[in-house]
Design an enzyme around this catalytic site. Structure first.
Site, mmCIF file in Angstrom:
data_model
loop_
_atom_site.group_PDB
_atom_site.id
_atom_site.type_symbol
_atom_site.label_atom_id
_atom_site.label_comp_id
_atom_site.label_asym_id
_atom_site.label_seq_id
_atom_site.Cartn_x
_atom_site.Cartn_y
_atom_site.Cartn_z
ATOM 1 N N GLU A 1 107.084 -3.591 86.210
ATOM 2 C CA GLU A 1 106.552 -4.571 85.268
ATOM 3 C C GLU A 1 105.067 -4.280 85.073
ATOM 4 O O GLU A 1 104.690 -3.584 84.151
ATOM 5 C CB GLU A 1 106.810 -5.986 85.794
ATOM 6 C CG GLU A 1 106.557 -7.071 84.772
ATOM 7 C CD GLU A 1 107.142 -8.401 85.200
ATOM 8 O OE1 GLU A 1 106.840 -9.387 84.528
ATOM 9 O OE2 GLU A 1 107.889 -8.449 86.202
ATOM 10 N N GLU B 1 104.230 -14.684 94.324
ATOM 11 C CA GLU B 1 104.817 -15.198 93.078
ATOM 12 C C GLU B 1 105.543 -16.515 93.325
ATOM 13 O O GLU B 1 105.513 -17.418 92.488
ATOM 14 C CB GLU B 1 105.781 -14.157 92.509
ATOM 15 C CG GLU B 1 106.407 -14.534 91.195
ATOM 16 C CD GLU B 1 107.237 -13.404 90.605
ATOM 17 O OE1 GLU B 1 107.533 -13.452 89.399
ATOM 18 O OE2 GLU B 1 107.593 -12.462 91.358
#
Length: 738
Positions: A358, A618
């Site tokens: 990502e 996260e």
């Protein structure tokens, strides 16, 4: 800048192998100055007479390549000799690597078709005043370099056994085989811009704290810190022996090497040795990691020693400006994690994470963290470049993508993500007071409001569309990544907030904002009619923090009640979390705000610290209490967004608060808020006007405050305001006990 150079590429495609472009040139006269102007379609490393040119790694950086490609200018005067050899290795980098790995991107698919292009121009000024240019053209040659493979997600392969000696021209240059012709092509010229952002540079070096064998028999080195960068190896070997390394952020609960959260990113590098003592570090890619698994090593993996490995930390070359310290070691570690999270994700673009397939410039993450980012570091130049890419990628209708550079351009805009177009320029202005920069971004801000106004199903609200909602909210229904806060509620709240920022920016710039003032009034009225009640913590937070509620104090009271009723826990996600402590302290619940900050059980900021986190996660429970992982597919352990809590620590706990009428800390308000659970706390901000210090500590039944300000300030102690001029001051107040 006038370019005489041509874009060149290999005449034959080299596939995964990175080409090495070369040129020999001879100087007949004494040189006064010399500069190299250079860029590439990919990442490059330039070497002149055996010495690396510049400190910029991963040059030319990452921009919205279809519209903006940076070139660099280096002073190379001291590297020149009479006989000279310049060589440039070009890797795929962000330009031509397959990315994003988790989603198709038509933008990236087009970029991948580009050749390994190079554009370079040496401008040599002689002592007699004459100027000579050595430029990329058909007289250059190329060979296959020892970099046999290099991509952003998958890593690098380097074959040092190809290094077969030095050539006669230029000390340290290498001969990698027969020279082959290059050809000129019509590469991008109208998109070229001089270097705008901070250079990415090597910043720190870490040695392993240990090398150990896991229960599976894996040999693993632990650097003790989750970083972004690469590993430099140093060893003595025979030609053809290999070093193969894999990267990971965490170990599983059995203590074994864990890479599932990298998804499809291989994150490996392979080094094929030459004879003798040697060292190597990847040239054209980077990794996010704390651990390396030693998959191959000369003499067997058990022969690997800590002195064979050094972790090299890279990030954009920003100056540190914010510091924090207190009596609570866990809170100190949290703040350290915030700093490392910023360093690891500020590699030319504010990415969400540096490790998996990502690593994109997510706008939602950027807008929630920018205030903290500009306290931790001088990030003005960094964000100026990124916001220029946002302006370049903004659609004709005002759309702003989920990520910048916008590799996901087919997807509709989302509230709180696209709102970075209004929030980031305003936050940058408040942090640094640069009115010209705000002016350059004002059109970006206005066009974003226009996008919302024309893409809603309900006038004066933002309804319909596809949004991320309160992403990763802890009150999410089963099976959803989105919290339970109504998406239209969030979208409409940010519609109002972004419009208010356009009004504020317009007034600073002397623009007529009457139409936006009228629009804002109607948005607020429509919001209050549509949403008279609040159903989640995040709804209470947005209603109070954006001043949308009929009674903001009542919204804050409701929030406090909700937090207490669920056991003094936050239930918020990306949208609500950055503001939750501010709303509590703004409306008289500072003690409750501290309770959330100092909470050690899941969910909390300190829970990951108790599990050994060295960066921000996260997910609050990326590693759950039982040692299992939250998930395999979306579980980054270096994801800076929740680190936005540091701005509350600076501005409320430490009390250094901006005054919007005096941007850039030209004048400040200092209103520290202590808590008895801490013995002492201090914060420092190095602003455009000097260093501001605010600290407090307990002295028996008294709070002792020390404040140093380089500017005039309003100091608030126990609710009492007083004006002070620049200097150092001591204040005392009684400790209030329930």
């Amino acid at each position: 800048m006038e370019w005489y150079a041509k874009w060149i590429k290999p005449q034959t495609d080299t596939g995964d192998v990175c080409p090495l472009f070369q040129k020999y040139f001879f100087l007949e006269k004494p040189v006064k100055t010399a500069r190299l102007f250079i860029t590439a379609l990919g990442t490059y490393e330039a070497v002149l007479n055996g010495s690396r040119v510049g400190e910029f790694v991963l040059a030319p950086g990452w921009t919205s390549y279809e519209k903006r490609l940076q070139y660099q200018a280096y002073d190379i005067t001291n590297l020149l000799e009479k006989d000279n050899h310049i060589s440039v290795t070009v890797g795929k980098g962000w330009y031509r690597s397959p990315m994003p790995g988790w989603s198709k991107s038509s933008v990236q698919e087009e970029l991948k078709k580009s050749p390994a292009g190079l554009l370079a121009q040496l401008e040599i000024t002689y002592e007699d005043g004459s100027v000579e240019y050595t430029v990329t053209d058909e007289t250059w040659t190329f060979t296959e370099s020892p970099v046999r493979f290099s991509e952003i997600y998958d890593g690098e392969i380097y074959d040092a056994s190809m290094e077969c000696g030095s050539s006669s021209a230029g000390s340290g240059s290498r001969d990698y085989g027969s020279a082959k012709p290059v050809c000129a092509f019509e590469g991008p010229t109208h998109t070229l811009i001089p270097q705008q952002g901070e250079e990415i540079r090597e910043q720190e070096r870490l040695t392993p704290i240990c090398i150990f064998t896991t229960p599976k028999g894996e040999v693993v080195a632990d650097f003790g810190q989750d970083i972004t960068g690469y590993v430099e190896i140093n060893l003595t070997a025979k030609a053809g022996e290999t070093v193969e390394l894999s990267h990971a952020e965490v170990l599983d609960k059995e203590g074994c090497f864990y890479t599932e959260n990298y998804r499809t990113a291989k994150a490996q590098y392979l080094y094929i040795c030459r004879d003798g003592q040697q060292s190597y570090k990847p040239k054209l890619t980077f990794f996010g990691f704390r651990y390396i698994r030693i998959d191959q090593f000369p003499g067997g993996t058990s022969a690997a020693k800590p002195e064979n490995f050094t972790a090299v930390v890279i990030h954009s070359a920003m100056r540190r400006t914010g510091y924090f310290n207190c009596s609570n070691p866990l809170l100190n570690q949290l703040f350290d994690n915030v700093i490392w999270g910023q360093k690891g994700n500020f590699v030319d673009v504010p990415t969400d994470c540096p490790q998996r397939d990502e690593r994109l410039g997510w706008t939602g993450d950027a807008q929630v963290f920018i205030r903290t980012a500009c306290m931790n570091y001088d990030a003005e130049k960094f964000y100026t470049k990124w916001l220029a890419d946002m302006m370049a990628d903004q659609g004709p209708d005002g759309r702003v993508g989920h990520v910048i550079p916008d590799l996901l351009s087919e997807e509709p805009a989302s509230s709180a993500w696209g709102d970075a177009a209004a929030i980031c320029p305003w936050e940058l202005y408040l942090a640094y007071g640069n009115k010209e920069l705000l002016s350059s971004q004002f059109t970006l801000m206005k066009k974003w409001i226009s996008y919302i106004s024309t893409h809603t199903e309900t006038e004066y609200l933002w309804t319909g569309g596809t949004h991320y909602g309160d992403w990763l909210g802890l009150d999410a229904p089963s099976g959803s990544y989105k919290g339970s806060t109504r998406e239209d509620f969030i979208a409409s709240a940010f519609y109002a907030y972004s419009t208010s920022l356009v009004i504020k920016a317009g007034k600073v710039l002397g623009e007529d904002v009457a139409e936006y003032e009228e629009l804002y009034t109607k948005i607020v009225a429509a919001f209050r009619t549509a949403y008279p009640e609040y159903k989640t913590q995040t709804e209470c937070i947005l209603a109070a923090h954006f001043h949308l509620a009929e009674d903001c104090r009542a919204a804050a009271d409701q929030l406090a009640t909700m937090i207490k009723e669920c056991g003094v826990k936050l239930q918020t996600g990306f949208v609500g979390t950055p503001y939750i402590l501010h709303v509590l302290s703004d409306y008289g619940y500072s003690e409750l705000a501290y309770s959330l900050l100092l909470r050690k059980e899941y969910p909390s900021w300190l829970y990951p610290v108790t599990k050994g986190a060295t960066t921000i996660w996260e997910h609050w429970d990326g590693i759950m209490p039982d040692g299992n992982f939250w998930s395999a597919d979306m579980n980054s352990f270096n994801h800076y967004a929740y680190g936005s809590v540091a701005d509350w620590i600076y501005s409320v706990a430490g009390g250094i608060r901006r005054i919007p009428e005096f941007p850039g800390y030209e004048k400040v308000k200092i209103a520290p808020v202590p808590d008895e659970r801490l013995d002492w706390l201090s914060v420092t901000l190095d602003t455009r006007h000097g260093k501001i210090y605010s600290g407090w500590k307990r002295a028996g039944n008294v709070w002792r405050y020390e404040i140093t300000t380089p500017v005039d300030a309003v100091v608030v102690i126990d609710g009492k305001e007083q004006q002070v001029t620049k200097g150092t001051y001591l204040f005392y107040s009684e400790i209030e006990r329930a």
